[in-house]
Design a protein around this motif. Structure first.
Motif, PDB file in Angstrom:
ATOM      1  N   GLU A  93     -22.024 -58.052 -93.333  1.00 23.95           N
ATOM      2  CA  GLU A  93     -23.349 -57.786 -93.866  1.00 23.95           C
ATOM      3  C   GLU A  93     -24.117 -57.040 -92.787  1.00 23.95           C
ATOM      4  O   GLU A  93     -24.156 -57.476 -91.640  1.00 23.95           O
ATOM      5  N   CYS A 134     -27.029 -59.590-101.087  1.00 23.97           N
ATOM      6  CA  CYS A 134     -27.946 -59.025-100.086  1.00 23.97           C
ATOM      7  C   CYS A 134     -28.142 -57.531-100.275  1.00 23.97           C
ATOM      8  O   CYS A 134     -29.218 -57.005-100.014  1.00 23.97           O
ATOM      9  N   LYS A 142     -33.414 -60.396 -97.721  1.00 25.81           N
ATOM     10  CA  LYS A 142     -32.094 -60.914 -97.361  1.00 25.81           C
ATOM     11  C   LYS A 142     -32.184 -62.330 -96.796  1.00 25.81           C
ATOM     12  O   LYS A 142     -31.257 -63.122 -96.947  1.00 25.81           O
ATOM     13  N   LYS A 145     -31.180 -65.248 -98.975  1.00 28.90           N
ATOM     14  CA  LYS A 145     -29.725 -65.421 -99.149  1.00 28.90           C
ATOM     15  C   LYS A 145     -29.096 -66.006 -97.883  1.00 28.90           C
ATOM     16  O   LYS A 145     -28.178 -66.809 -97.947  1.00 28.90           O
ATOM     17  N   TYR A 146     -29.591 -65.604 -96.729  1.00 30.18           N
ATOM     18  CA  TYR A 146     -29.069 -66.130 -95.459  1.00 30.18           C
ATOM     19  C   TYR A 146     -29.288 -67.638 -95.360  1.00 30.18           C
ATOM     20  O   TYR A 146     -28.453 -68.363 -94.842  1.00 30.18           O
TER      21      TYR A 146
END
Length: 188
Positions: A93, A134, A142, A145-146
């Motif tokens: 990512e 992401c 993002k 999601k992390y």
């Protein structure tokens, strides 16, 4: 490692292990792991490479030569380790969005974006589904999601940090931290 066991076979037969064997085994196991790590980072590891490392280690120990990972280091490895990392096989990512978005992007412009995009500190490992979610979003999007990542404390920490901007200074600081962690491991 097999040579160490063979050389100390009487200890195994008698079920008696001395402190010297334990220390020696631990030292050479760590050296073997370091040598394998260097090869993995340089994307030069497979079953034959592992067998070769173990064979070389056993042969050197049999000849009373101290086996050391350092002979497996590429010349510039410790001085410029970021350029030795080949991550093309990893599912990565890009924290800074991979695609340049021509909008007001704080301190970023297209040139600086290209300069920082592929640095190791701008990348994290994610599972494929999370990586897809992401996409090319800004850091603040993002982060949600992390936070959900269950495999990496570092990714969770990125998700939970108060600063919603991923800056050049963040990338430079993380570069230094990654390089230092690797040097500490290899020089241990």
């Amino acid at each position: 490692m097999a040579f160490l066991v063979w050389r100390n076979k009487n200890n195994f037969i008698k079920d008696e292990f001395n402190e010297n064997f334990n220390k020696e085994f631990e030292i050479y196991l760590l050296e073997l792991l370091k040598a394998m790590t260097v090869k993995i980072i340089n994307n030069k590891i497979n079953t034959n490479e592992i067998k070769d490392l173990v064979f070389k280690m056993n042969a050197e120990l049999n000849q009373n030569i101290n086996f050391s990972y350092s002979k497996f280091l590429p010349e510039r490895f410790l001085n410029n380790f970021s350029s030795d990392i080949e991550s093309h096989k990893l599912e990565v990512e890009h924290i800074l969005p991979k695609t340049w978005q021509n909008t007001n992007f704080d301190e970023w412009n297209e040139t600086s974006h290209l300069q920082y995009l592929e640095q190791i500190s701008n990348k994290i490992l994610l599972n494929k589904l999370t990586n897809i979610k992401c996409a090319n979003n800004f850091f603040s999007l993002k982060q949600e999601k992390y936070k959900e990542n269950h495999n990496s404390q570092e990714v969770k920490e990125l998700g939970n940090r108060e600063d919603k901007i991923w800056s050049k200074a963040d990338i430079e600081s993380r570069n230094k931290a990654i390089e230092q962690a690797l040097k500490n491991f290899i020089n241990k």
